[in-house]
Design an enzyme around this catalytic site. Structure first.
Site, PDB file in Angstrom:
ATOM      1  N   ARG A   1       0.810  -1.218   0.000  1.00  0.00           N
ATOM      2  CA  ARG A   1       0.000   0.000   0.000  1.00  0.00           C
ATOM      3  C   ARG A   1       0.845   1.271   0.000  1.00  0.00           C
ATOM      4  O   ARG A   1       0.364   2.329  -0.363  1.00  0.00           O
ATOM      5  CB  ARG A   1      -0.918   0.030   1.227  1.00  0.00           C
ATOM      6  CG  ARG A   1      -1.888  -1.130   1.300  1.00  0.00           C
ATOM      7  CD  ARG A   1      -2.568  -1.183   2.646  1.00  0.00           C
ATOM      8  NE  ARG A   1      -1.542  -1.427   3.682  1.00  0.00           N
ATOM      9  CZ  ARG A   1      -1.721  -1.219   4.977  1.00  0.00           C
ATOM     10  NH1 ARG A   1      -2.866  -0.748   5.428  1.00  0.00           N
ATOM     11  NH2 ARG A   1      -0.768  -1.478   5.844  1.00  0.00           N
TER      12      ARG A   1
ATOM     13  N   GLU B   1       6.542   7.411  11.941  1.00  0.00           N
ATOM     14  CA  GLU B   1       6.336   8.537  12.836  1.00  0.00           C
ATOM     15  C   GLU B   1       7.330   9.623  12.460  1.00  0.00           C
ATOM     16  O   GLU B   1       8.541   9.400  12.474  1.00  0.00           O
ATOM     17  CB  GLU B   1       6.559   8.130  14.287  1.00  0.00           C
ATOM     18  CG  GLU B   1       5.476   7.265  14.850  1.00  0.00           C
ATOM     19  CD  GLU B   1       5.709   6.903  16.317  1.00  0.00           C
ATOM     20  OE1 GLU B   1       6.824   7.128  16.834  1.00  0.00           O
ATOM     21  OE2 GLU B   1       4.768   6.381  16.933  1.00  0.00           O
TER      22      GLU B   1
ATOM     23  N   GLN C   1       5.991  26.403  15.125  1.00  0.00           N
ATOM     24  CA  GLN C   1       5.617  26.701  13.739  1.00  0.00           C
ATOM     25  C   GLN C   1       6.277  25.687  12.810  1.00  0.00           C
ATOM     26  O   GLN C   1       7.400  25.255  13.040  1.00  0.00           O
ATOM     27  CB  GLN C   1       6.098  28.111  13.399  1.00  0.00           C
ATOM     28  CG  GLN C   1       5.737  28.580  12.009  1.00  0.00           C
ATOM     29  CD  GLN C   1       6.113  30.042  11.811  1.00  0.00           C
ATOM     30  OE1 GLN C   1       5.924  30.873  12.681  1.00  0.00           O
ATOM     31  NE2 GLN C   1       6.655  30.359  10.651  1.00  0.00           N
ATOM     32  N   ASP C   2       5.550  25.316  11.752  1.00  0.00           N
ATOM     33  CA  ASP C   2       6.106  24.480  10.688  1.00  0.00           C
ATOM     34  C   ASP C   2       6.205  25.323   9.432  1.00  0.00           C
ATOM     35  O   ASP C   2       5.278  26.076   9.105  1.00  0.00           O
ATOM     36  CB  ASP C   2       5.197  23.285  10.409  1.00  0.00           C
ATOM     37  CG  ASP C   2       5.362  22.180  11.424  1.00  0.00           C
ATOM     38  OD1 ASP C   2       5.351  21.011  11.015  1.00  0.00           O
ATOM     39  OD2 ASP C   2       5.496  22.468  12.626  1.00  0.00           O
ATOM     40  N   ASN C   3       7.318  25.179   8.703  1.00  0.00           N
ATOM     41  CA  ASN C   3       7.550  25.931   7.464  1.00  0.00           C
ATOM     42  C   ASN C   3       7.849  24.963   6.325  1.00  0.00           C
ATOM     43  O   ASN C   3       8.318  23.844   6.558  1.00  0.00           O
ATOM     44  CB  ASN C   3       8.740  26.890   7.635  1.00  0.00           C
ATOM     45  CG  ASN C   3       8.507  27.899   8.729  1.00  0.00           C
ATOM     46  OD1 ASN C   3       7.424  28.460   8.845  1.00  0.00           O
ATOM     47  ND2 ASN C   3       9.513  28.138   9.542  1.00  0.00           N
TER      48      ASN C   3
ATOM     49  N   LYS D   1      15.742  24.136  14.956  1.00  0.00           N
ATOM     50  CA  LYS D   1      14.989  23.657  13.796  1.00  0.00           C
ATOM     51  C   LYS D   1      15.074  22.140  13.728  1.00  0.00           C
ATOM     52  O   LYS D   1      16.114  21.545  14.048  1.00  0.00           O
ATOM     53  CB  LYS D   1      15.579  24.217  12.495  1.00  0.00           C
ATOM     54  CG  LYS D   1      15.549  25.722  12.383  1.00  0.00           C
ATOM     55  CD  LYS D   1      16.234  26.189  11.107  1.00  0.00           C
ATOM     56  CE  LYS D   1      16.258  27.703  11.008  1.00  0.00           C
ATOM     57  NZ  LYS D   1      16.997  28.151   9.832  1.00  0.00           N
TER      58      LYS D   1
ATOM     59  N   HIS E   1      22.414  27.574   9.623  1.00  0.00           N
ATOM     60  CA  HIS E   1      21.867  26.476   8.821  1.00  0.00           C
ATOM     61  C   HIS E   1      21.682  26.908   7.379  1.00  0.00           C
ATOM     62  O   HIS E   1      21.305  28.044   7.105  1.00  0.00           O
ATOM     63  CB  HIS E   1      20.509  26.045   9.405  1.00  0.00           C
ATOM     64  CG  HIS E   1      19.822  25.028   8.577  1.00  0.00           C
ATOM     65  ND1 HIS E   1      18.788  25.352   7.715  1.00  0.00           N
ATOM     66  CD2 HIS E   1      20.048  23.709   8.431  1.00  0.00           C
ATOM     67  CE1 HIS E   1      18.390  24.251   7.112  1.00  0.00           C
ATOM     68  NE2 HIS E   1      19.138  23.241   7.520  1.00  0.00           N
TER      69      HIS E   1
ATOM     70  N   GLU F   1      17.558  38.458  12.676  1.00  0.00           N
ATOM     71  CA  GLU F   1      18.024  37.613  11.568  1.00  0.00           C
ATOM     72  C   GLU F   1      19.479  37.929  11.214  1.00  0.00           C
ATOM     73  O   GLU F   1      19.867  39.088  11.088  1.00  0.00           O
ATOM     74  CB  GLU F   1      17.131  37.851  10.356  1.00  0.00           C
ATOM     75  CG  GLU F   1      17.496  37.029   9.154  1.00  0.00           C
ATOM     76  CD  GLU F   1      16.630  37.374   7.953  1.00  0.00           C
ATOM     77  OE1 GLU F   1      16.446  36.475   7.124  1.00  0.00           O
ATOM     78  OE2 GLU F   1      16.160  38.518   7.844  1.00  0.00           O
TER      79      GLU F   1
ATOM     80  N   LYS G   1      20.444  38.764  -0.956  1.00  0.00           N
ATOM     81  CA  LYS G   1      20.718  38.895   0.481  1.00  0.00           C
ATOM     82  C   LYS G   1      21.783  37.888   0.917  1.00  0.00           C
ATOM     83  O   LYS G   1      22.709  38.243   1.655  1.00  0.00           O
ATOM     84  CB  LYS G   1      19.426  38.694   1.270  1.00  0.00           C
ATOM     85  CG  LYS G   1      19.595  38.842   2.774  1.00  0.00           C
ATOM     86  CD  LYS G   1      18.269  38.827   3.493  1.00  0.00           C
ATOM     87  CE  LYS G   1      17.824  37.414   3.728  1.00  0.00           C
ATOM     88  NZ  LYS G   1      16.650  37.303   4.593  1.00  0.00           N
ATOM     89  N   ASP G   2      21.670  36.636   0.459  1.00  0.00           N
ATOM     90  CA  ASP G   2      22.636  35.611   0.865  1.00  0.00           C
ATOM     91  C   ASP G   2      24.011  35.828   0.244  1.00  0.00           C
ATOM     92  O   ASP G   2      25.024  35.431   0.815  1.00  0.00           O
ATOM     93  CB  ASP G   2      22.108  34.214   0.539  1.00  0.00           C
ATOM     94  CG  ASP G   2      21.040  33.761   1.525  1.00  0.00           C
ATOM     95  OD1 ASP G   2      20.873  34.412   2.576  1.00  0.00           O
ATOM     96  OD2 ASP G   2      20.378  32.747   1.248  1.00  0.00           O
TER      97      ASP G   2
END
Length: 190
Positions: A23, A28, A47-49, A72, A119, A143, A169-170
């Site tokens: 299937r 988890e 929060q999840d992104n 994170k 990160h 930031e 920016k990076d």
């Protein structure tokens, strides 16, 4: 779920137990109790992104300073990325060292990036969908970043600089030497 301390012990690789049959599969993704027992302190993800990127897109190296520092828990649900974590805690035994892990929809690995670490990741597949939980909200004033190609970090991003797709920016981030970093008295939210 198997938890493995990396060469920087605070950075944890999470390898799921995947149950497959005709299937499909089940596993988890996150279980707070066992995760916190392994890391040794409470992590309150709030929060999840999710981000979608094309091949060669490099995002990073990012972090937030206290009191808005973020832990994170990162993973890939589609495609493959090279995930990079750098210790930016002044005075740490592993300061300036990095952990590099391939995260993919196939291996379903997750990487725990605690507060005090920068990160970033680069997309290795044609596209990738990258998901992560954070334990603090985004704060623009807090930031910070480090330039992806800092010579002292010596990170092999698997692409030539010309083949990378990087935000303006990076491209303008400071070197590790010139970055705002975590002070020695910084403590994790234990």
């Amino acid at each position: 779920m198997e938890f493995i301390r990396t060469e920087i012990p605070e950075v944890v690789l999470c390898k799921p137990t995947i149950f497959k049959d005709e299937r499909g599969y089940f596993y988890e993704v996150f279980k707070k109790e066992s995760f916190e027992k392994f890391v040794g302190y409470s992590v309150d993800f709030c929060q999840d992104n999710e981000a979608k990127s094309s091949k060669g897109v490099l995002r990073g190296l990012h972090y937030q300073l206290p009191p808005f520092a973020q832990s994170k828990l990162v993973r890939v649900i589609k495609g493959k990325v090279l995930d990079v974590v750098v210790d930016i805690r002044k005075g740490s035994k592993t300061f300036g060292k990095s952990v590099v892990v391939e995260l993919s929809e196939e291996n379903k690995y997750q990487l725990f990036v605690p507060q005090g670490f920068a990160h970033g990741y680069v997309t290795l597949s044609e596209e990738a969908i990258f998901c992560y939980k954070v334990d603090n909200y985004y704060n623009k004033e807090s930031e910070r970043g480090i330039i992806f190609n800092d010579e002292t970090l010596n990170i092999d991003w698997k692409f030539t600089v010309e083949d990378l797709i990087i935000s303006e920016k990076d491209k303008l981030q400071p070197t590790l030497k010139n970055a705002d970093l975590f002070e020695p008295n910084f403590k994790l939210n234990a």
